[in-house]
Design a protein around this motif. Structure first.
Motif, PDB file in Angstrom:
ATOM      1  N   ARG A  69       0.799  -1.234   0.000  1.00 22.39           N
ATOM      2  CA  ARG A  69       0.000   0.000   0.000  1.00 22.39           C
ATOM      3  C   ARG A  69       0.831   1.284   0.000  1.00 22.39           C
ATOM      4  N   PRO A  70       1.831   1.378   0.894  1.00 22.86           N
ATOM      5  CA  PRO A  70       2.642   2.615   0.870  1.00 22.86           C
ATOM      6  C   PRO A  70       3.389   2.794  -0.447  1.00 22.86           C
ATOM      7  N   GLN A  71       3.897   1.669  -1.003  1.00 16.73           N
ATOM      8  CA  GLN A  71       4.595   1.760  -2.290  1.00 16.73           C
ATOM      9  C   GLN A  71       3.640   2.233  -3.372  1.00 16.73           C
ATOM     10  N   ALA A  72       2.431   1.653  -3.356  1.00 17.06           N
ATOM     11  CA  ALA A  72       1.441   1.995  -4.376  1.00 17.06           C
ATOM     12  C   ALA A  72       1.112   3.483  -4.330  1.00 17.06           C
ATOM     13  N   LEU A  73       0.956   3.998  -3.127  1.00 14.22           N
ATOM     14  CA  LEU A  73       0.606   5.411  -2.990  1.00 14.22           C
ATOM     15  C   LEU A  73       1.706   6.298  -3.571  1.00 14.22           C
ATOM     16  N   LYS A  74       2.952   5.891  -3.309  1.00 12.31           N
ATOM     17  CA  LYS A  74       4.086   6.662  -3.802  1.00 12.31           C
ATOM     18  C   LYS A  74       4.119   6.644  -5.339  1.00 12.31           C
ATOM     19  N   LEU A  75       3.905   5.449  -5.882  1.00 11.08           N
ATOM     20  CA  LEU A  75       3.902   5.308  -7.341  1.00 11.08           C
ATOM     21  C   LEU A  75       2.806   6.151  -7.990  1.00 11.08           C
ATOM     22  N   VAL A  76       1.595   6.026  -7.429  1.00  7.09           N
ATOM     23  CA  VAL A  76       0.455   6.740  -8.000  1.00  7.09           C
ATOM     24  C   VAL A  76       0.710   8.244  -7.957  1.00  7.09           C
ATOM     25  N   THR A  77       1.248   8.714  -6.849  1.00  8.17           N
ATOM     26  CA  THR A  77       1.546  10.139  -6.714  1.00  8.17           C
ATOM     27  C   THR A  77       2.544  10.597  -7.774  1.00  8.17           C
ATOM     28  N   GLN A  78       3.583   9.796  -7.971  1.00  7.66           N
ATOM     29  CA  GLN A  78       4.595  10.152  -8.987  1.00  7.66           C
ATOM     30  C   GLN A  78       3.975  10.203 -10.385  1.00  7.66           C
ATOM     31  N   TRP A  79       3.182   9.212 -10.670  1.00  4.37           N
ATOM     32  CA  TRP A  79       2.550   9.190 -12.003  1.00  4.37           C
ATOM     33  C   TRP A  79       1.611  10.389 -12.183  1.00  4.37           C
ATOM     34  N   LEU A  80       0.815  10.659 -11.154  1.00  2.64           N
ATOM     35  CA  LEU A  80      -0.123  11.781 -11.246  1.00  2.64           C
ATOM     36  C   LEU A  80       0.615  13.078 -11.555  1.00  2.64           C
ATOM     37  N   ASP A  81       1.812  13.213 -10.978  1.00  2.00           N
ATOM     38  CA  ASP A  81       2.605  14.435 -11.176  1.00  2.00           C
ATOM     39  C   ASP A  81       2.966  14.659 -12.639  1.00  2.00           C
ATOM     40  N   THR A  82       3.107  13.585 -13.393  1.00  2.00           N
ATOM     41  CA  THR A  82       3.620  13.749 -14.756  1.00  2.00           C
ATOM     42  C   THR A  82       2.590  13.450 -15.837  1.00  2.00           C
ATOM     43  N   MET A  83       1.354  13.135 -15.445  1.00  2.00           N
ATOM     44  CA  MET A  83       0.358  12.766 -16.453  1.00  2.00           C
ATOM     45  C   MET A  83      -0.515  13.938 -16.840  1.00  2.00           C
TER      46      MET A  83
END
Lengths: 336, 538
Positions: B111-125
């Motif tokens: 879960r914590p990894q997923a949140l980090k990933l999603v946040t990073q992707w959201l930043d660049t999409m």
């Protein structure tokens, strides 16, 4: 807050006591200064109207030559004395002829921006930043969810559909003043050179734009008499927002219904309107343009009108700026 | 990811079924593996990641802008995922990762990894991709397309490549396939062999009947047919295979979880075709409940014990497709029926019985049966050739349905809304009402139903004009049409049945209402009273 401001809101519109005039009044008055020719800002029946030449011309096209008892055309930047006030008109970048009005009296400067946008638009003069004590801004798209994409990318969507389904037609809903001409011009700039067919009500305004030196290419009326159904295949037809939702659009072959508006940013708005191809093209400032303009002008006070006043006032508060909503009644805050 | 988010948006905005089919088939043709496979799984509801919580993303987004600005925006947009997608400040736009990478990475992440990933992707999409990602990552993705349509799109996709594969064939092997369906796509593209359909308890495509044309009655060889009641419950397939039990809808959707009581009683090896109904066992036979009883069990994800007791599900068997180890679909119906009777005799009589075979000496007797069935949920009779094999789809000839005449009521047009597709621009969706009492005695119209069909294009134009000429008010897209005792438009509305409904002001809900006739000749005060309608409740 500024003491004794030279402009105050009244039921008729913004009132300047020093010059005894209203700006964009919603009822007939003795003396009106008009920012642009959209019908919620420019109404008939005033005794005296001061506006740009193009705004006056467009008002005459839309409302008839006798829309006011007397008119006076303002040149860009020309100082005009009215009573104890001096006023000048500056491009707002909204539609052809649209102006911000700068009013100076009692040592105070207020700029009424009317509707405005900051991005490039070859169909009207670009917004000119004017220093002022109070900046009155619109807030049609005054929420941080509104960021208009590059117009060229939106136009590419239209060309893609035509390339993919050459047997279909694209019917684009667009406001007759400003948006329609901007969409046509953007199609031309993207290399689309076939005739573009127009809803009858748009023809006089497009002709006027062309008379003002704005190249729109080959435009034809979208009447069935002028062409058989098949002639519209692979073509672009531009209609008014009400026409595309109505019987009118059914005369074209398997039309893809498009709509050019800032509201198309929101999926459900597009869906509710029966729009298959939303084109996010706006003649208003998006959130970034609104906030950047306020930062750039750096006025002592910001007054916010028609639209999402609350959010823009909140943004000003977050950035230590004095701001207040004007709560004027009578302006369309969701039309585009 | 970008192609997928474009598909998602286009599906929302495309009203027509054929348009959606083209979009999905076109996507399968353009997207590579495994992206298209995961998109397919998203459509069929076989993709459930739920790596992050919507509320977590909401507070992250609110932190990035301002809680008040977020709240104002959410209020205006109306959809949480869309608000997050639009409001998220992007630092830069980079090439978005492909859908396959997003899905596979997220399913492996904590879960914590997923949140980090999603946040990073959201930043660049860009916003469209952000919307798809938020929906995907929070497990709330609904494509607005049925599993059946996805399979039709697969068949269309294959056909465009010269591989002719029937939808039924795809449905047959479907239960054994898992995302991202590489073998399935290879087969559809003619690059691979038919994937094995040997999952336990697979769905077998259902056999359907053609409506019986009245003028075919005279020449019908009644003696060649087995006659049964046509029930208006839920047509299901109950499959139990090596310990795996599945209850399928007729489109192949697994609906086992909604009917745990029936599934628990599926103590057999084989596959039954039948009608799911609500039924109480009185020690000797099942007494079938009403449509409203059945409705209590529909569209529920979980079922409370009280509901299971009050509205027990049962299966009235029509046919046997698999008998122990034997697939018996190729046998004639007469033989399958003997096997079915034997098979059903071993089952729990409180949950299973067999649809009785009816006798009718001639067409007149058959007409009698059809006109006066013994239960409100019977909608007519079925005629099945005794020599018919069990075939997928709707073959012409072996099976017929002869439905009871519809019920009709005269009702007054009250509201109209615009239609979609070829009807866009026309007011084609109608709400109509009946009088609570005689209008001269203070009776008013209350809505009793909505219909979108039954009229010709010519009639549609007439109604559309009537609506436009007689609009008295508007509520958003809805037009309120003038309807008084003496002025208005009366419809003869046909429908298949009536249910008591607490959700409707009128207290009744129609099944399959459609406009049977326009009665421009009839003054509205002569339209039916609500009481007349309520008499039809049973």
């Amino acid at each position: 807050m500024i003491a004794n401001p030279i402009l105050v809101p009244r039921p008729e519109g913004l009132w300047c006591e020093a010059g005894r005039f209203f700006i964009d009044p919603v009822r007939a008055v003795d003396r009106a200064l008009i920012t642009h020719a959209h019908s919620d800002h420019a109404r008939p029946g005033h005794a005296h109207v001061l506006a740009t030449r193009q705004t006056l011309d467009i008002m005459a096209i839309r409302m008839g030559e006798r829309f006011a008892a007397a008119t006076q055309a303002a040149q860009w930047g020309e100082m005009i004395r009215i009573g104890d006030a001096s006023v000048s008109f500056h491009p707002a970048g909204h539609v052809l002829g649209s102006a911000q009005i700068r009013i100076e009296a009692n040592g105070q400067v207020i700029v009424v921006s009317g509707d405005y946008k900051r991005r490039a638009d070859p169909t009207c003069a670009a917004f000119e930043p004017v220093a002022c004590d109070v900046f009155i801004t619109e807030a049609t798209f005054g929420l941080p969810v509104f960021r208009h994409p590059d117009t060229r990318d939106e136009i590419t969507k239209v060309l893609d559909v035509l390339a993919r389904s050459p047997e279909r037609s694209v019917v684009i809903g667009a406001y007759a003043l400003g948006k329609a001409q901007r969409v046509i011009r953007a199609l031309r700039d993207a290399g689309y050179d076939r005739p573009i067919h127009l809803h009858g009500s748009m023809i006089p305004l497009c002709a006027y734009y062309q008379s003002q030196g704005i190249e729109l290419g080959d435009l034809r009326p979208a009447t069935v008499e002028s062409g058989r159904r098949g002639d519209f295949s692979g073509g672009v037809i531009i209609g008014t927002p009400s026409a595309i939702a109505d019987k009118w659009s059914r005369r074209f072959p398997d039309p893809v219904v498009a709509f050019a508006s800032g509201w198309m940013r929101i999926r459900q708005r597009a869906k509710q309107g029966g729009v298959e191809l939303p084109l996010i093209i706006s003649d208003h400032s998006d959130w970034d343009e609104l906030t950047a303009t306020i930062s750039e002008l750096n006025p002592q006070e910001v007054w916010v009108t028609h639209g999402r006043e609350e959010a823009l006032v909140r943004w000003c508060a977050l950035h230590q700026r004095v701001a207040r909503p004007l709560n004027l009644v009578g302006y369309e805050d969701e039309a585009e | 990811m970008h192609a997928f988010s474009r598909l998602l948006e286009a599906l929302v905005l495309t009203p027509s079924r054929n348009g959606k089919l083209d979009l999905v088939a076109d996507f399968f043709a353009r997207a590579p593996d495994p992206d298209r496979g995961y998109a397919l799984a998203a459509i069929t509801g076989d993709l459930d990641i739920a790596a992050v919580k919507g509320a977590t993303l909401r507070s992250l987004a609110a932190e990035r802008v301002d809680a008040e600005l977020f709240a104002l925006s959410y209020d205006f947009v109306g959809d949480l995922a869309e608000t997050i997608a639009l409001i998220w400040p992007s630092s830069s736009t980079e090439a978005t990762p492909p859908l396959g990478e997003v899905v596979e990475t997220l399913s492996r992440a904590t879960r914590p990894q997923a949140l980090k990933l999603v946040t990073q992707w959201l930043d660049t999409m860009e916003p469209g991709d952000r919307y798809a990602l938020v929906k995907l990552a929070t497990g709330g993705l609904r494509m607005g397309v049925s599993a059946r349509l996805a399979k039709q799109a697969l068949a269309q996709f294959a056909a465009a490549r010269g591989t002719m594969i029937a939808v039924e064939e795809i449905e047959e092997i479907w239960p054994a396939q898992t995302p991202p369906y590489r073998a399935l796509f290879a087969w559809l593209e003619g690059r691979g062999t038919r994937p094995s359909g040997h999952a336990l308890a697979p769905f077998r495509p259902v056999m359907l009947a053609h409506p019986l044309e009245e003028d075919a009655l005279a020449t019908l060889d009644l003696g060649a047919f087995q006659i049964e009641w046509k029930w208006d419950g839920i047509r299901v397939q109950a499959v139990s295979d090596g310990g795996v039990r599945r209850l399928y809808s007729r489109t192949g959707d697994d609906i086992s979880t909604a009917f745990p009581d029936l599934v628990a009683a599926m103590d057999f090896e084989g596959a039954l075709d039948g009608e799911l109904l609500v039924g109480h066992f009185d020690g000797r036979a099942l007494s079938i409940g009403s449509f409203s009883d059945l409705q209590q069990r529909l569209n529920r994800k979980s079922v409370a014990p009280a509901l299971l007791r009050q509205y027990p599900a049962c299966l009235r068997a029509y046919d046997l497709l698999v008998d122990g180890p034997d697939d018996v679909r190729a046998l004639p119906l007469a033989e399958r029926r003997i096997r079915l009777d034997r098979f059903a005799a071993t089952l729990d009589p409180a949950r299973f019985d067999v649809s009785p075979v009816l006798n009718a000496a001639d067409i007149a007797a058959l007409g009698q049966l059809r006109a006066d069935p013994p239960h409100g949920l019977i909608e007519g009779v079925m005629l099945k050739r005794r020599d018919s094999a069990y075939l997928a789809g709707r073959p012409k000839g072996p099976w017929f349905k002869w439905k009871r005449d519809a019920m009709t009521v005269d009702a007054v047009l009250m509201y109209a809304q615009r239609g979609h597709g070829k009807r866009s621009g026309f007011y084609s969706d109608y709400t109509f009402g009946c009088w609570t009492d005689d209008p001269s005695a203070g009776g008013v119209l209350v809505p009793v139903g909505k219909a979108y069909s039954g009229f010709t294009d010519e009639e549609l134009k007439r109604i559309d004009k009537f609506v436009r000429d007689n609009t008295v008010d508007r509520h958003g897209p809805v037009r309120v049409v003038r309807a008084t005792a003496d002025f208005g438009l009366v419809f003869e509305v046909a429908f298949e049945g009536l249910n008591a409904s607490a959700r409707h002001k009128s207290g009744v809900a129609m099944r399959f209402p459609r406009i049977a006739r326009l009665r421009f000749d009839k003054p509205p005060h002569e339209a039916d009273r609500l009481a007349t309608l309520k008499q039809l409740l049973r």
